[in-house]
Design a protein around this motif. Structure first.
Motif, short mmCIF file in Angstrom:
data_model
loop_
_atom_site.label_atom_id
_atom_site.label_comp_id
_atom_site.label_asym_id
_atom_site.label_seq_id
_atom_site.Cartn_x
_atom_site.Cartn_y
_atom_site.Cartn_z
N ARG A 1 2.24 8.85 -6.52
CA ARG A 1 2.19 10.26 -6.17
C ARG A 1 3.49 11.02 -6.36
NH1 ARG A 1 -2.26 10.86 -7.08
NH2 ARG A 1 -3.99 11.39 -5.69
N PHE B 1 -4.45 4.73 -6.50
CA PHE B 1 -3.90 5.97 -5.96
C PHE B 1 -3.72 7.02 -7.05
CE2 PHE B 1 -2.01 2.81 -2.86
CZ PHE B 1 -2.94 3.10 -1.88
N ILE C 1 -7.09 9.12 1.06
CA ILE C 1 -6.61 8.22 0.02
C ILE C 1 -7.10 6.79 0.22
CG2 ILE C 1 -4.59 7.31 -1.15
CD1 ILE C 1 -5.06 10.27 -1.58
N TYR D 1 1.42 3.79 -3.25
CA TYR D 1 1.12 5.23 -3.09
C TYR D 1 2.32 6.08 -3.49
CZ TYR D 1 0.00 9.69 -0.91
OH TYR D 1 -0.23 11.03 -0.67
N THR E 1 0.83 -1.20 0.00
CA THR E 1 0.00 0.00 0.00
C THR E 1 0.86 1.26 0.00
OG1 THR E 1 -1.79 -1.14 1.17
CG2 THR E 1 -1.78 1.27 1.25
N PHE F 1 -3.42 10.73 4.03
CA PHE F 1 -3.35 9.41 3.42
C PHE F 1 -4.39 8.48 4.02
CE2 PHE F 1 -1.62 5.06 3.61
CZ PHE F 1 -1.47 4.80 2.25
#
Length: 282
Positions: free
Chosen positions: A103, A167, A193, A99, A95, A189
């Motif tokens: 990002r 994401f 997110i 992310y 995870t 987050f």
């Protein structure tokens, strides 16, 4: 024949073909279950039977007795420890990694994603020897940690590939608005997110659990203590040197797949949503 009739014929034809393929695919599973209820005489009869003439639960009763000083519940506990541990590590690390890839700008990002994809094409057996040397140097060979780490590391790349599009699809404006409202990066987050990526996270966790639950090679390679062996090893032990005890083997295999079937029934919507959504986002 009208266009409507032609469309209906194609629809029913595709349905029949799909049903036939499903039956062919599920037949080994059906044969496994019914064989576990057969007697040894019926299993080795010249004419195969597609339904047990007399249901026998001897194979299942045998599994609940002690094997080599270890009960079936001990094997089940070991499988659960390994599967849950590997699932937690794989899901959490994947995870955060997904992310970061979605990002943050970084050099060679596409090359890194390609490497992650290629690792999924390599057979697991290739990693056993180098990981065994690594675990020996770390001093964790023979413990739950060795199998848990191996299964987790093998599941992380695919989880990253599945989660990254989730994401990527979340607008950056949502994060910027949350930060303006006073959220720090971690709270942003966690509260903004993650809720948008729950289907993908559940799908990755489910597949990581199933992979770790059904693993045999890692357990046979890294574990030496019989008290730590999982259910898959118990199933392997049903194959003796002088023959195979088929009804016991099929009974053990049936018990091994029950948690997977239950997990699939509980998580089927999340699995389908996670895979289909992840395939079209980003």
């Amino acid at each position: 024949m009208s266009k409507y009739q032609t469309k209906q014929v194609k629809k029913y034809g595709c349905t029949v073909i799909a049903v036939l393929f499903t039956l062919v695919y599920l037949f080994p599973l059906y044969w496994m279950v019914i064989t576990s209820f057969k007697t040894k005489e019926e299993i080795f009869s010249a004419v195969p039977t597609f339904w047990p003439s007399h249901f026998s639960f001897d194979a299942y009763i045998t599994q609940f007795t002690v094997h080599d000083g270890i009960s079936m519940f001990s094997y089940l506990k070991n499988s659960m420890i390994i599967a849950v541990g590997a699932t937690l590590i794989s899901t959490v690390l994947a995870t955060f990694a997904a992310y970061g890839l979605a990002r943050y700008a970084m050099k060679r990002k596409q090359m890194l994603i390609l490497i992650l994809t290629v690792t999924q094409m390599l057979p697991m057996v290739m990693f056993l020897a180098p990981m065994l040397q690594t675990f020996n140097k770390l001093g964790i060979t023979g413990s739950y940690a060795s199998v848990i780490l191996f299964d987790a590391l093998f599941s992380i790349p695919m989880s990253i590939i599945i989660l990254r599009p989730y994401f990527t699809s979340v607008p950056k404006e949502l994060e910027e608005a949350a930060i303006v409202d006073g959220c720090n990066r971690f709270n942003c987050f966690y509260k903004v997110i993650l809720p948008n990526a729950y289907p993908g996270i559940f799908a990755c966790a489910s597949f990581a659990f199933m992979a770790a639950w059904g693993d045999l090679m890692a357990s046979m390679t890294f574990l030496t203590d019989g008290d730590k062996l999982p259910m898959t090893v118990m199933m392997y032990k049903s194959m003796g040197r002088y023959g195979v005890n088929w009804n016991s083997l099929m009974a053990t295999a049936t018990m091994v797949i029950i948690p997977i079937i239950v997990l699939f029934l509980i998580m089927r919507k999340s699995l389908v949503s996670g895979l289909t959504s992840g395939s079209v986002k980003g």
